[in-house]
Design a protein around this motif. Structure first.
Motif, PDB file in Angstrom:
ATOM      1  N   VAL A 151      26.671  43.978  42.009  1.00 49.91           N
ATOM      2  CA  VAL A 151      26.725  43.161  40.783  1.00 49.91           C
ATOM      3  C   VAL A 151      26.510  44.029  39.534  1.00 49.91           C
ATOM      4  CG1 VAL A 151      25.651  41.237  39.589  1.00 49.91           C
ATOM      5  CG2 VAL A 151      26.043  41.125  42.052  1.00 49.91           C
ATOM      6  N   TYR A 154      29.436  46.062  38.843  1.00 50.96           N
ATOM      7  CA  TYR A 154      30.551  45.266  38.329  1.00 50.96           C
ATOM      8  C   TYR A 154      30.388  45.078  36.829  1.00 50.96           C
ATOM      9  CZ  TYR A 154      33.144  41.122  37.040  1.00 50.96           C
ATOM     10  OH  TYR A 154      33.951  40.237  36.387  1.00 50.96           O
ATOM     11  N   PHE A 155      29.152  44.724  36.427  1.00 57.60           N
ATOM     12  CA  PHE A 155      28.947  44.503  34.984  1.00 57.60           C
ATOM     13  C   PHE A 155      29.186  45.801  34.223  1.00 57.60           C
ATOM     14  CE2 PHE A 155      28.146  40.297  34.975  1.00 57.60           C
ATOM     15  CZ  PHE A 155      27.034  39.867  35.675  1.00 57.60           C
ATOM     16  N   VAL A 159      31.958  45.331  31.431  1.00 58.45           N
ATOM     17  CA  VAL A 159      31.573  45.131  30.016  1.00 58.45           C
ATOM     18  C   VAL A 159      31.799  46.416  29.214  1.00 58.45           C
ATOM     19  CG1 VAL A 159      29.682  44.562  28.464  1.00 58.45           C
ATOM     20  CG2 VAL A 159      29.866  43.437  30.688  1.00 58.45           C
ATOM     21  N   ARG A 164      41.798  48.751  31.091  1.00 54.02           N
ATOM     22  CA  ARG A 164      42.067  47.753  32.163  1.00 54.02           C
ATOM     23  C   ARG A 164      40.776  47.485  32.950  1.00 54.02           C
ATOM     24  NH1 ARG A 164      45.070  50.595  35.307  1.00 54.02           N
ATOM     25  NH2 ARG A 164      45.420  49.084  36.969  1.00 54.02           N
ATOM     26  N   ILE A 166      38.766  44.933  33.339  1.00 56.15           N
ATOM     27  CA  ILE A 166      38.559  43.703  34.118  1.00 56.15           C
ATOM     28  C   ILE A 166      39.243  43.856  35.479  1.00 56.15           C
ATOM     29  CG2 ILE A 166      38.905  41.223  34.097  1.00 56.15           C
ATOM     30  CD1 ILE A 166      37.192  42.125  31.796  1.00 56.15           C
ATOM     31  N   TYR A 167      40.505  44.316  35.435  1.00 59.98           N
ATOM     32  CA  TYR A 167      41.261  44.472  36.692  1.00 59.98           C
ATOM     33  C   TYR A 167      40.502  45.400  37.641  1.00 59.98           C
ATOM     34  CZ  TYR A 167      44.823  46.428  39.782  1.00 59.98           C
ATOM     35  OH  TYR A 167      45.507  46.887  40.879  1.00 59.98           O
ATOM     36  N   VAL A 170      37.191  43.816  38.978  1.00 60.64           N
ATOM     37  CA  VAL A 170      37.388  42.762  39.996  1.00 60.64           C
ATOM     38  C   VAL A 170      37.865  43.410  41.295  1.00 60.64           C
ATOM     39  CG1 VAL A 170      38.867  40.800  40.551  1.00 60.64           C
ATOM     40  CG2 VAL A 170      37.788  40.938  38.316  1.00 60.64           C
ATOM     41  N   LYS A 171      38.791  44.365  41.164  1.00 58.33           N
ATOM     42  CA  LYS A 171      39.328  45.021  42.368  1.00 58.33           C
ATOM     43  C   LYS A 171      38.190  45.698  43.127  1.00 58.33           C
ATOM     44  CE  LYS A 171      43.146  48.139  43.519  1.00 58.33           C
ATOM     45  NZ  LYS A 171      44.273  48.898  42.941  1.00 58.33           N
ATOM     46  N   PHE A 173      35.071  44.956  43.070  1.00 64.20           N
ATOM     47  CA  PHE A 173      34.133  43.974  43.642  1.00 64.20           C
ATOM     48  C   PHE A 173      34.713  43.386  44.927  1.00 64.20           C
ATOM     49  CE2 PHE A 173      30.264  41.789  42.511  1.00 64.20           C
ATOM     50  CZ  PHE A 173      30.281  40.689  43.358  1.00 64.20           C
ATOM     51  N   ILE A 174      35.987  43.010  44.850  1.00 69.78           N
ATOM     52  CA  ILE A 174      36.560  42.309  46.013  1.00 69.78           C
ATOM     53  C   ILE A 174      36.674  43.266  47.188  1.00 69.78           C
ATOM     54  CG2 ILE A 174      38.704  41.271  46.826  1.00 69.78           C
ATOM     55  CD1 ILE A 174      38.855  39.689  44.368  1.00 69.78           C
ATOM     56  N   PHE A 175      37.115  44.478  46.925  1.00 69.40           N
ATOM     57  CA  PHE A 175      37.246  45.441  48.030  1.00 69.40           C
ATOM     58  C   PHE A 175      35.917  45.571  48.772  1.00 69.40           C
ATOM     59  CE2 PHE A 175      40.841  48.067  49.017  1.00 69.40           C
ATOM     60  CZ  PHE A 175      41.777  47.729  48.049  1.00 69.40           C
ATOM     61  N   GLN A 177      33.150  43.786  48.597  1.00 66.71           N
ATOM     62  CA  GLN A 177      32.548  42.551  49.120  1.00 66.71           C
ATOM     63  C   GLN A 177      33.249  42.122  50.402  1.00 66.71           C
ATOM     64  OE1 GLN A 177      29.922  41.213  48.360  1.00 66.71           O
ATOM     65  NE2 GLN A 177      29.903  39.014  48.708  1.00 66.71           N
ATOM     66  N   ALA A 178      34.576  42.262  50.432  1.00 63.49           N
ATOM     67  CA  ALA A 178      35.320  41.817  51.624  1.00 63.49           C
ATOM     68  C   ALA A 178      34.759  42.536  52.850  1.00 63.49           C
ATOM     69  CB  ALA A 178      36.803  42.145  51.439  1.00 63.49           C
ATOM     70  N   ASP A 244      41.011  53.308  40.154  1.00 62.56           N
ATOM     71  CA  ASP A 244      40.932  52.332  39.042  1.00 62.56           C
ATOM     72  C   ASP A 244      39.506  52.221  38.559  1.00 62.56           C
ATOM     73  OD1 ASP A 244      43.602  51.756  39.087  1.00 62.56           O
ATOM     74  OD2 ASP A 244      43.386  50.368  40.770  1.00 62.56           O
TER      75      ASP A 244
END
Lengths: 505, 632, 484, 82, 198
Positions: A151, A154-155, A159, A164, A166-167, A170-171, A173-175, A177-178, A244
């Motif tokens: 987390v 991510y921030f 922030v 880019r 945000i992209y 999110v990428k 985080f999802i990678f 977390q999955a 990224d």
């Protein structure tokens, strides 16, 4: 108790910095700097105390141990402990974390100007979570810290990042977390397999070590956990999030990302996957090593193909961490030591490269190599340091990376994988490609854009000096590091060899 | 006195550090003092160590000075230790002495260059890493020096970094040497895993005991080490980088690409001679590589118009000779040739430097001419060095060292008639292009007016080198000329003696005679072609065949073009098309699929009440059917 | 109706009394403050009386021939307590929210109290009659609450949709009950359980059909996959406090009943029903997460995420092992808190004329109102299941329950879809932390009471995330009593 | 049930809903009669109450719909979508 | 006995079908009332006289009257017919009809099982129903009253005249309907009426 202090100091530092930022921002920076340095001194003191003779505590190969009740569910018999323990491996990792922590605070001294308090809160939170990951021995606590790490990172990217962000955030985080969730499933499967065998729910690392597992189940669990860690240590097919995340993160962010987050992946493999599933890891080893080598070669070639400086350095981390993975799965003494040394060396050299690129971006507001060029004339000292670290990341003997890579390659060769060693050495060759391209494009060549930028400020020199010293010291005399890691590596070896199979000496 | 051994590499290292950090702040005078001064000190120390080595040779013919344990990982414990024996002693002496002379020379040569302190810093670093390479006690330390030397050659070739061409040449040099280094590191792994140690002396003992002659492992190790040596010494497969390395300042070419670094390969093979003795195939490979390279380089040298490139090719061919010597087992002959070659090749380069500086940075020999009168000292020293290179009988050192190698090419255990013929033909080529160079630059009508006369700092080193180029030969004379074996006796302790094979078809005298003949023929051809009737050159190169051959030889037998097509282009192509990392597109596809799914599902939210009711009814029907169908 | 029965029914009586008092008070003189105060007082009093009722537990009331209508056991009381607490929160939020409306405000509290009564009956019911009555009381009250703000077109629309669809699903439910009653002749869960386990019933098809029809009723109320289409529209249409109530209390009560019904009648063992539930769980997880991906209406996102979360709870429900019911109960507790928090923030932010449910309203919230921003972040993180939040431990517990009973396919699906779920939670988070658009109109002043409630919820989220031990014990006690 | 799906007039939808509930009531009474218990009829009475409540609120909504849109077509009120 | 049951069943189903297809709301209402009466007859046949009476009084009587009242109020009558026709094109009928058919088939299959006892065991007098109501189901009755209270308040709130738009007063109709149903607790019903007036 000192272990808890390590974590508490960081988190409280973060909160204090956030509060202090209300009044004046410089105070926030000083507080977080103080917190990290305090932690660093703590870890050094620990190292001094324990590097002498690594004596073990009664309950397993730990140097320092702290165990407290956390979540106890009497009826169902589940009792999760707040069990922190430190051995050679985690000691070094914590030291590396604090060192890079200091560096990240220093580099973001001028770079981060808006919302400083919140920035330092996140920074300290990440460091605290990473220290937590390195020390956690209770699987639930480990997973808790592992997820907690994401987390604030991510921030940090979302922030304070660049275009880019945000992209990228999110990428990222999802990678992670999955695969993190996959890891959770395999942890739970292990706990319940243990429950079936012994009738008690426990997340204790020591108890779970020798749970009798059927071959198929063990392989699946191992795979789940391996994926969880492999995504963090960007293994070849799972790496696209790294470039990224690095390009978009602020300097301090990418420093921590490269220096520490990638190490948690490797640490996880070493601490959990190998010992918990010995046979499954042994069967999986060839596949993992091939992927590692693919990572080395692919990372190097991709680094060569980049024009954005940060992406180039990001891909180098993919290549370097490929070595670490190779070393871990070669499963003999040299390879493991090599993996550890190259982990630390990579943390220092790539961390500094990121700081350099950050300085460059601060001055020239660009990361595109085509628009740079001929900087040696205007900023000779900074270019000199860049040359030094580029050589380091290329694996020049006499610097830390070489020692690590050489030992890893030796270990792999000894483990009988001749083809892999050749491919990995070709990977090292490619590393020359991108290192020299980095130097050539950024620093050598004509000064096409007439850059007029001021050279290294004393503060920045303060940052790079220790890094140069550490890298050189690692290259020339890595013995203290190796000696501290020796007992921990012995324990891992002993756990991860299936009973009856002699360690591949 | 031997205890000060560690000072020899430490001094240049200290010089590098001071110049690197405080260089820009020091005045030019101070830099000029520190740079060469440090190397001089190192030379003095090495001479004194040499004296004490001669007078009181340490037990077992070698002295080991252990500094600290580099790393100790479960059985693999390389130490930072210096190892001195006759082989490394000779190399050390040459490197420090010639190094100092070149430093002294470049104080004036680089006078008006703005990167003055940076240049000397790099040169000091080079000397330091070369010494580490020579004195390294185990192969890992040798490898450290090996890569350090490679780095310095990259830094120095790309010294004038403003011109991207220099950068490209520097990177090319580093890549090719790195290919060699990778092969060598693989060799190191093989050696360690099979024999358990990298400490050179134990390695040699283990190799001797464990591997019978002709064992596949020994051959593999030998070939890998040969690969490393070829990379560094610019031998056949990997010699493309040396001609381009001439982009660096001339003193660096002199020091690195003539005297010291390129012979590191020779040192490596000499140091690990047991492995090559154990596997004849590897040894023969070394000989073959040596012979082939000396021929190819010889031909290419004849067609060059740039004085420095021609010298570069001549260096490659001379090192070919040394590899030939090593290949046939004449270890001390190779080192002897190395010593003499270091003197006259360094001298030739320095001379070329003076000439280039004189003709306003003009590199093409055809635009120079008749400099005999304007630069007398340079001319004479250049001529002595040229003759020594070509092998002027009886007087020059080159004659003795090359003669010995050519004789051994035939006479020694691994020798054969074919090798001998190749060597002799090589000698012919050498004298042709040497005298071509001398005649073009110094004889004929003057085409360029001289801009700058060399100062004292340039003339004195050149003269000293000329003296050595002439005198150095008498240390090792063939049988019929006084039969002095001072050098080989001295090397006896470190390297095995070259053993004569039976049934020789010809005597040493015969071979020497043939060499003298070749020298004279070369001289005549050169004189006839390049001084008497320059028009003749066009007649050779005019016809299409001649033109093709000329272009083929000029471009280093097309190797450059081949490597470019084979390795460089595909890499650039892959880099261009894959910039976006195609694996990323896989994940982007996953995202696109989920987005499509979302669009489909969103369309179910029509907002109309009756549609919702219909879905509920349909759901009920489905589940009732499911409940009924499913077995209890 | 003995004295113990009355004490056992004390909470119900108090809530009805409160409802009447509010009715009469409004009749005498309309004052919003009085209505609000009485409601909150009533609910807290009922909550206070729970221990008294617990002393008498377990009481089955109306235990004559037809079997107990309502049973007040540990499990029922736990849920009633949960419902009462949640309703207090909703009431306080509604008070702040309605204060800004010109509409008549007092009726809302009466309807709220009726709805609370309905859900309490549901939680404690163990008979078809009390089940359908509780459900209908809850639903009828909700119809009017959804359409409460009459001048808003979308509220009216939500009301109509909810009424028609709820009525239809109730009809199906009733028909299913009739079939099962026809087969077994009794409507009490415990008697049904006895007969079902005995397996004596000849006509399997009748029972399976009846159960399937009932599942429609359950599915609709819990907004599970095929019956979920109404959820986003009603969530978006209804005023924020009502949505909070619908999302939390009504679903919670329904799930309590589902758990009681199926675990007592052990009908879940029938393979058919298990398969149906598995399909429902899978589709709702997938549909819930996918539908919310690129939504930019906050309430609709939360609607879809609640569909997905109900899917997760269903997975735990299907994991019938000893951990199953515990996981469900704990998850519902965590889910209550998080949903109330999320909708609470929306309610507090919404100005008079429309609900602040567009993403633009939340733009840069953290920098404009740091406290609210932090609380919303906490809620979102807990929904996403990030550590240090209640959601994490809840999800962990569910995966543990699933793992213990070995329903691997569902667990993996849960993991994969929850990752997709991350995406839209992050989208909202990004909005909260992005630069605030200057044009954003100043958010209305944060009423004190709602502020306190939200803060309390925030603390609960973190406390449950870090030290869930205490709550877990109470959950286990409650669930123990379920398996009588 | 068909009316519910076909008719767009809210009134008709309400009427078909009534029929559905009534059908359920019928099923209960028949089941009760089958078992000879009074529970069926008791349940029927409760179903009546439920139906009445639904109708009451339903018709209130009908009035509201009529006043807002001057028509009883239920698809008019479908702004909420997506 | 049998013939009467089948005849009543046919009438009920026919009336409902007719109700669906009418354009005119009033006609549809009347058909609905007819079908309800048919259902009442069936109740009677099944030995549930009390239920039949209730069906007639409450269902057909009060609720349908309510519908009629609303229809009259909004004078939907013939004028709305034109609109309705457009909406009832055959294609609209197709999908629901198929679904209805499938559902009917399923229910028939379910009911065709062996378990159902067809013959009514005998008449259940209203007294038994009353005893049941006030025996175990006492709480049910109380809850029903709360249910009606909720409906009442909701309807009152929704039906109240909006501030700006013209509207007729309709709320007093409900109170008596709700009142009559709950029967037992007259006291509460009384209080509803007073609140209604406010």
């Amino acid at each position: 108790m000192i272990l808890v202090w390590l974590i508490v100091v960081l988190f409280s530092g973060g909160v204090l910095a956030w509060i202090a930022a209300r009044w004046n921002e410089a105070a926030a920076r000083w507080i977080s700097l103080a917190a990290v340095t305090a932690d660093f001194l703590l870890s050094l003191e620990l190292w001094r105390k324990y590097s002498a003779g690594a004596h073990f505590l009664p309950n397993g190969p730990w140097l320092v141990d702290f165990n407290a009740e956390w979540i106890s569910i009497p009826l169902a018999g589940v009792n999760i402990h707040l069990h922190l323990a430190m051995d050679g491996l985690s000691l070094l990792m914590v030291a590396l974390t604090c060192l890079l922590g200091i560096m990240s605070v220093l580099t973001s001294w001028r770079e981060i100007s808006q919302r400083v308090g919140f920035f330092h809160l996140n920074l300290m939170a990440i460091l605290g979570a990473i220290v937590g990951v390195f020390l956690a021995v209770d699987l639930f606590l480990f997973y808790f810290a592992w997820e907690l790490m994401l987390v604030p990172m991510y921030f940090l990217i979302a922030v304070w990042g660049h275009e880019r962000r945000i992209y990228a955030a999110v990428k990222f985080f999802i990678f992670t977390q999955a695969c993190g969730l996959l890891m959770l499933v395999s942890i739970l499967a292990l706990v319940f397999a243990h429950h079936q065998a012994t009738g008690v729910y426990t997340f204790e690392y020591a108890d779970l070590l020798n749970t009798p597992l059927s071959r198929g189940a063990a392989f699946l669990m191992m795979l789940g956990m391996f994926l969880g860690f492999a995504v963090k240590l960007p293994m070849f097919p799972l790496h696209p999030w790294l470039p990224d995340a690095h390009t978009e993160a602020p300097t301090a962010g990418s420093l921590i990302l490269a220096g520490l987050l990638l190490k948690t992946g490797a640490y996880g493999l070493l601490r959990f996957v190998l010992p918990l599933f010995p046979e499954a890891s042994r069967d999986f080893a060839p596949a993992a090593m091939t992927l590692a080598v693919a990572g080395i070669v692919y990372g190097a070639v991709m680094a060569f193909a980049q024009t954005d400086l940060k992406r180039l350095v990001a891909y180098t981390s993919v290549s370097h961490l490929g070595f670490v993975l190779l070393g871990i799965y070669a499963r003999n003494d040299w390879a493991l030591e090599g993996a550890l040394v190259s982990m630390i060396a990579h943390g220092v050299s790539t961390g500094s490269l990121f700081m350099l690129v950050g300085q460059l971006q601060e001055r020239t507001h660009t990361r595109e190599m085509d628009r740079l060029g001929g900087l040696w004339a205007t900023i000779p000292r900074l270019s000199g340091i860049a040359m030094f670290f580029a050589m380091g990341s290329m694996g020049l003997p006499g610097l830390g990376d070489f020692v690590g890579e050489f030992l890893v390659l030796m270990g792999t060769y000894y483990a009988g994988h001749f083809g892999l060693t050749v491919a990995a050495s070709v990977g090292v060759l490619f590393s020359t490609l991108y290192a020299l391209k980095f130097i050539q494009r950024a620093y050598h060549g004509p000064n096409t854009h007439q850059w007029k930028i001021q050279d290294l400020a004393p503060r920045e020199a303060l940052i790079f000096a220790p890094m140069i010293v550490v890298l050189l010291w690692l290259g020339v005399y890595p013995q203290p590091v190796i000696r501290t890691f020796q007992p921990a590596m012995q324990a891992i070896q002993q756990f991860s060899n299936a009973p009856g199979e002699a360690p591949p000496r | 006195m031997l205890k000060l051994l560690w000072l020899i590499p430490a001094l240049p290292c200290a010089g590098f550090l001071t110049l690197a950090f405080f260089g820009p702040r020091l005045s030019r005078r101070a830099v000029a003092l520190i740079g060469p001064g440090v190397v001089l000190a190192s030379a003095v120390v090495s001479w004194s160590v040499a004296m004490s080595f001669f007078l009181a040779p340490p037990p077992g013919g070698a002295f080991v000075q252990e500094l600290w344990t580099w790393m100790d990982v479960a059985g693999f414990h390389p130490k930072m230790a210096l190892y001195l024996d006759p082989l490394s002693l000779v190399m050390m002496l040459v490197v420090t002495s010639v190094g100092f002379l070149i430093h002294w020379y470049s104080t004036e040569f680089m006078a008006e260059d703005e990167g003055y302190s940076r240049f000397f810093a790099y040169m000091n670093l080079f000397v330091a890493s070369m010494l580490v390479l020579l004195l390294g006690d185990n192969l890992l330390l040798l490898y450290l020096g090996w890569e350090g030397v490679g780095l310095c050659s990259y830094l120095l070739i790309g010294f004038w970094y403003t011109d991207p061409a220099n950068g490209r040449a520097a990177r090319k040099a580093f890549y090719v040497t790195r290919v060699g280094d990778t092969a060598m590191s693989l060799g190191l792994f093989l050696l360690f895993t099979q024999l358990g140690t990298l400490q050179i002396q134990d390695l040699m003992r283990e190799a001797h005991d464990q591997w019978g002659t002709g064992s596949k492992l020994a051959t593999a190790a030998g070939l890998l080490l040969l690969g490393g040596a070829c990379g560094k010494s610019a031998q056949l497969p990997l010699q493309v980088w040396l001609p381009d390395a001439m982009a660096g300042p001339t003193p660096t070419s002199a020091l690195i690409h003539a005297a010291t670094m390129v012979t590191a390969g020779v040192y490596l093979i000499a140091r690990t001679h047991v492995i090559f003795e154990v596997s004849p195939t590897a040894q023969f490979a070394v000989a073959a590589v040596g012979a082939a390279t000396l021929l190819i380089a010889g031909f290419s040298a004849m067609t060059q118009w740039d004085i420095k490139k021609s010298l570069a090719f001549s260096t490659i061919s001379q090192i070919g000779y040394m590899f030939l010597a090593l290949g046939v087992g004449a270890w001390s002959a190779a080192i002897f040739h190395f010593m003499t070659h270091a003197f006259f090749k360094a001298l030739l380069f320095l001379g070329a430097g003076i000439v280039i500086e004189a003709c306003h940075h003009e590199h093409s020999m055809f635009k120079m001419g008749g400099l005999r009168k304007e630069l007398p000292v340079t001319f004479w020293t250049f001529a002595i060095a040229g003759c020594s290179l070509a092998g002027l009988p009886l007087v020059t050192a080159g004659f003795y060292s090359k003669g010995l190698i050519i004789w051994n090419a035939y006479a020694s255990a691994g020798g054969s008639m074919v090798l001998w013929l190749a060597a002799v033909f090589g000698a012919l080529l050498t004298s042709i292009y040497t005298f071509r160079m001398i005649f073009l630059t110094f004889f004929g009508e003057p085409k360029a007016h001289v801009v700058k006369r060399p100062g004292a700092a340039m003339k004195i080193p050149v003269m000293i080198l000329a003296f050595f180029a002439a005198v150095a030969g008498f240390v090792e004379t063939p049988g019929f000329l006084g039969h002095a074996h001072v050098f080989s006796n001295f090397m006896q302790k470190a390297l095995p003696e070259a053993v004569e094979r039976r049934g020789l078809g010809m005597s040493e005298l015969g071979s020497e005679a043939v060499v003298m003949l070749a020298f004279l023929a070369g001289l005549a051809i050169a004189y006839f072609f390049f001084l008497k009737k320059p028009a003749l050159q066009e007649s050779v190169t005019e016809p299409p065949v001649g033109q093709a051959v000329h272009r083929f030889w000029f471009s280093d037998w097309g190797m450059d073009w081949l490597y470019d097509k084979l390795f460089v282009q595909p890499l650039w192509w892959f880099a261009r098309i894959n910039k976006r990392d195609f694996i990323d597109s896989f994940y982007a596809a996953v995202a696109a699929v989920t987005r499509a799914l979302w669009v489909v599902l969103r369309s179910t939210q029509t907002g109309r009440l009756r549609w919702y009711a219909a879905v509920i009814v349909a759901g009920t029907i489905l589940f009732v059917a499911l409940a009924l169908v499913a077995k209890p | 109706m003995t004295a113990q029965d009355l004490t056992a029914l004390l909470p119900f009586i108090v809530v009805s009394a409160a409802c009447l008092v509010v009715l009469i008070a409004t009749a005498v003189r309309r004052s919003h403050a009085v209505a609000g105060l009485v409601t909150v007082a009533g609910l807290t009093a009922a909550f206070g009386l729970l221990p008294a009722a617990a002393s008498v537990a377990p009481r089955a009331i109306g235990a004559s021939g037809a079997g107990a209508l309502v049973v007040l056991d540990g499990y029922g009381l736990f849920f009633i307590g949960l419902i009462l607490a949640a309703s207090v929160a909703v009431a306080v939020l509604a008070y702040g929210y309605l204060d800004r409306q010109e509409e008549h405000r007092e009726e809302f509290y009466i309807l709220l109290l009726v709805a609370v009564l309905g859900s309490m009956v549901l939680a404690a019911s163990s008979h078809f009659v009390s089940f359908i009555l509780g459900l209908e009381i809850l639903s009828v009250a909700l119809y009017s609450m959804c359409a409460y703000l009459r001048d808003r077109a979308i509220s009216l629309e939500a009301g109509i949709k909810y009424l028609v669809l709820a009525a239809a699903s109730a009809a199906f439910l009733l028909f299913g009950m009739a079939l099962i009653y026809a087969e077994f002749g009794t409507m009490n869960f415990s008697y049904l359980a006895a007969q079902m386990t005995a397996g004596a019933y000849p006509d399997r098809a009748l029972v399976a059909g009846g159960l399937a029809l009932m599942i429609t009723g359950f599915g609709f109320k819990l907004a599970l996959a095929p019956f979920h289409l109404w959820t986003p529209d009603i969530y978006e249409g209804a005023p924020a406090p009502v949505t909070a109530f619908v999302a939390s209390v009504s679903k919670g009560a329904m799930f309590a009943l589902l758990l009681r019904y199926f675990s007592s009648t052990s009908a879940a063992r029938l393979h058919g029903v298990f398969l149906v539930f598995a399909v429902i769980a899978a589709t709702s997880m997938i549909a819930g997460n996918l539908l919310a991906l690129l939504q930019n209406n906050l309430k609709r996102i939360l609607a879809y995420s609640s569909i997905a979360h109900m899917g997760y709870v269903l997975v735990a429900f299907l994991a019938a092992g000893d951990l199953g019911p515990e996981a469900v109960t704990f998850y519902l507790v965590a889910y209550f808190i998080t949903t109330l928090m999320a909708f609470g923030v929306v309610a507090v932010l919404s100005p008079a004329e429309r609900d602040a449910d567009r993403l633009e309203d939340v733009e840069g919230l953290f920098w404009r109102r740091p406290v609210l921003g932090a609380l919303l972040t906490l809620a979102l993180l807990s929904l996403a299941g990030i550590p240090a939040t209640a959601g994490f431990f809840a999800k962990f517990y569910i995966v543990a329950a699933g793992a213990s009973s070995g329903i691997w396919r569902l667990i993996v699906l849960l993991v994969v879809t929850s990752v997709a779920g991350l995406f839209y939670y992050l989208r909202v988070l990004v909005a909260v932390y992005s630069q605030p658009a200057e044009s954003a109109e100043p958010a209305p002043r944060l009423p004190l009471a709602s502020g306190v409630v939200l803060a309390l919820l925030g603390i609960l989220i973190v406390w449950l995330g870090v030290f869930p031990g205490r709550v877990l014990e109470t959950v286990q006690l409650a669930v123990a009593s379920l398996r009588f | 049930m068909i009316g519910l799906l076909v008719r767009r007039n809210l009134l008709f939808i309400l009427m078909s809903l009534e029929v559905m509930v009534n059908a359920a009531g019928l099923a209960f009474v028949v089941a009760g009669a089958g078992h000879g218990q009074a529970d069926g009829q008791a349940m029927f009475i409760f179903i009546l109450a439920i139906a009445a409540a639904e109708v009451a609120v339903g018709l209130a909504l009908v009035l509201l719909l009529y006043h807002r849109y001057r028509t009883l077509d239920v698809d008019v009120a479908s702004q909420l979508r997506g | 006995m049998e013939g009467l049951f089948y005849m009543a069943a046919v009438v009920a189903v026919g009336a409902t079908l007719m109700m669906l297809t009418r354009q005119n709301a009033v006609h549809a209402l009347l058909y609905l009332i007819l079908s309800l009466l048919a259902v009442a007859v069936i109740f009677y046949l099944f030995g549930a006289p009390f239920a039949a009476a209730l069906e007639v009084i409450v269902y057909a009587g009060a609720i349908m009257v309510l519908f009629v009242f609303v229809v009259m109020l909004l004078n939907l009558g013939p004028r709305a017919g034109g609109l309705e026709a457009a909406w009832l094109s055959p294609t609209v009928w197709l999908l629901p009809a198929i679904m209805a058919a499938i559902l009917a088939g399923e229910i028939v299959y379910i009911l065709s099982g062996p378990g159902l006892r067809t013959a009514p065991a005998g008449e259940i007098a209203p007294v038994q129903v009353g005893l049941a109501l006030y025996g175990p189901y006492l709480i049910g009755v109380e809850l029903a009253s709360m249910l009606l209270l909720g409906a009442l308040v909701g309807a009152h709130h929704l039906g109240r005249e909006a501030r700006s738009k013209p509207e007729t007063k309709t709320h007093d109709v409900y109170s008596d309907v709700a009142g009559s149903d709950s029967g037992g607790d007259l006291v509460r019903a009384g209080s509803d009426r007073t609140s209604g007036a406010a």
